[in-house]
Design a protein around this motif. Structure first.
Motif, mmCIF file in Angstrom:
data_model
loop_
_atom_site.group_PDB
_atom_site.id
_atom_site.type_symbol
_atom_site.label_atom_id
_atom_site.label_comp_id
_atom_site.label_asym_id
_atom_site.label_seq_id
_atom_site.Cartn_x
_atom_site.Cartn_y
_atom_site.Cartn_z
ATOM 1 N N HIS A 1 3.799 -4.283 8.254
ATOM 2 C CA HIS A 1 4.449 -3.299 9.118
ATOM 3 C C HIS A 1 5.967 -3.375 8.994
ATOM 4 O O HIS A 1 6.667 -2.412 9.283
ATOM 5 C CB HIS A 1 4.008 -3.460 10.577
ATOM 6 C CG HIS A 1 4.677 -4.581 11.288
ATOM 7 N ND1 HIS A 1 4.295 -5.889 11.125
ATOM 8 C CD2 HIS A 1 5.717 -4.587 12.148
ATOM 9 C CE1 HIS A 1 5.061 -6.654 11.866
ATOM 10 N NE2 HIS A 1 5.932 -5.904 12.501
ATOM 11 N N ASN A 2 6.473 -4.521 8.519
ATOM 12 C CA ASN A 2 7.919 -4.661 8.327
ATOM 13 C C ASN A 2 8.432 -3.797 7.183
ATOM 14 O O ASN A 2 9.632 -3.590 7.061
ATOM 15 C CB ASN A 2 8.279 -6.123 8.048
ATOM 16 C CG ASN A 2 8.102 -6.991 9.265
ATOM 17 O OD1 ASN A 2 8.278 -6.538 10.392
ATOM 18 N ND2 ASN A 2 7.721 -8.235 9.055
ATOM 19 N N LEU A 3 7.548 -3.312 6.322
ATOM 20 C CA LEU A 3 7.938 -2.501 5.173
ATOM 21 C C LEU A 3 8.067 -1.020 5.510
ATOM 22 O O LEU A 3 8.314 -0.214 4.620
ATOM 23 C CB LEU A 3 6.911 -2.676 4.040
ATOM 24 C CG LEU A 3 6.684 -4.094 3.546
ATOM 25 C CD1 LEU A 3 5.570 -4.114 2.515
ATOM 26 C CD2 LEU A 3 7.961 -4.674 2.978
ATOM 27 N N VAL A 4 7.912 -0.668 6.760
ATOM 28 C CA VAL A 4 7.894 0.740 7.140
ATOM 29 C C VAL A 4 9.185 1.453 6.738
ATOM 30 O O VAL A 4 9.169 2.622 6.363
ATOM 31 C CB VAL A 4 7.597 0.906 8.653
ATOM 32 C CG1 VAL A 4 8.790 0.514 9.500
ATOM 33 C CG2 VAL A 4 7.145 2.303 8.948
ATOM 34 N N GLY A 5 10.304 0.757 6.753
ATOM 35 C CA GLY A 5 11.581 1.363 6.372
ATOM 36 C C GLY A 5 11.659 1.740 4.907
ATOM 37 O O GLY A 5 12.465 2.585 4.517
ATOM 38 N N LEU A 6 10.820 1.128 4.068
ATOM 39 C CA LEU A 6 10.792 1.484 2.651
ATOM 40 C C LEU A 6 10.091 2.814 2.404
ATOM 41 O O LEU A 6 10.414 3.533 1.464
ATOM 42 C CB LEU A 6 10.067 0.403 1.840
ATOM 43 C CG LEU A 6 10.753 -0.937 1.689
ATOM 44 C CD1 LEU A 6 9.818 -1.918 0.997
ATOM 45 C CD2 LEU A 6 12.038 -0.789 0.917
#
Length: 188
Positions: free
Chosen positions: A105-110
């Motif tokens: 979920h931390n990759l959502v900004g990508l």
């Protein structure tokens, strides 16, 4: 005439081979592009699912934290305050466990344009921690000194902390909507 026919046949064969190679190259290129787009969409979906799950759980914890802090404002017995504190600790432990298991979920900004970027999230967490520490320090000062004048500072700190949690909750809600909109748009 035989020579011209032979060159015409050779030119035809070369032209056929050239066009076959060109069409094969263009087809392979289109196929590779489609595969990359499909891989990107699958990653988007995977990250979005993780983001939706984790954000929903985080929003639940934020709501419960706000309820917890607003209930601390009321006169409660030590048993009910202890119960609230245990519940918040359980939720924090659960959320921390989820964060280690569901890190994607931390990759959502990508993959998506979200308001609560990694830097903004860190800043919001730092502010929340500072407000929380101020609240705890004020509560301890009230217990140690019995100074009633500190109650105003305590209530202001409590209000600021709950407002901070509400702000984060609203940002998370907006980000959920942004991710949902981006995903539904990609399926059209």
């Amino acid at each position: 005439m035989v020579i011209i026919a032979a060159f015409a046949g050779l030119a035809g064969a070369l032209l056929t081979q050239l066009l076959t190679g060109l069409f094969g190259y263009l087809g392979d290129r289109r196929k590779a592009k489609t595969e990359r787009q499909l891989l990107f969409r699958n990653k988007q979906i995977e990250v979005a699912e993780q983001f939706y799950f984790m954000t929903g759980e985080t929003m639940t914890v934020l709501r419960k934290s706000v309820e917890h802090w607003k209930n601390k404002n009321k006169q409660r017995s030590q048993a009910s305050i202890s119960f609230f504190n245990r519940e918040i600790k359980k939720l924090d432990t659960y959320l921390e466990k989820l964060r280690t298991e569901h890190w994607k979920h931390n990759l959502v900004g990508l993959y998506f344009d979200v308001k609560l970027s990694h830097d903004r999230l860190i800043a919001a967490n730092n502010r929340s921690h500072a407000l929380y520490l101020t609240l705890l320090d004020t509560a301890e000062q009230i217990q140690q000194t019995g100074n009633e004048d500190l109650l105003k500072k305590y209530h202001t700190s409590l209000f600021d902390l709950c407002s901070q949690y509400d702000t984060i909750y609203q940002l998370l809600e907006e980000d959920l909507q942004r991710v949902k909109t981006a995903l539904t748009t990609s399926f059209r």
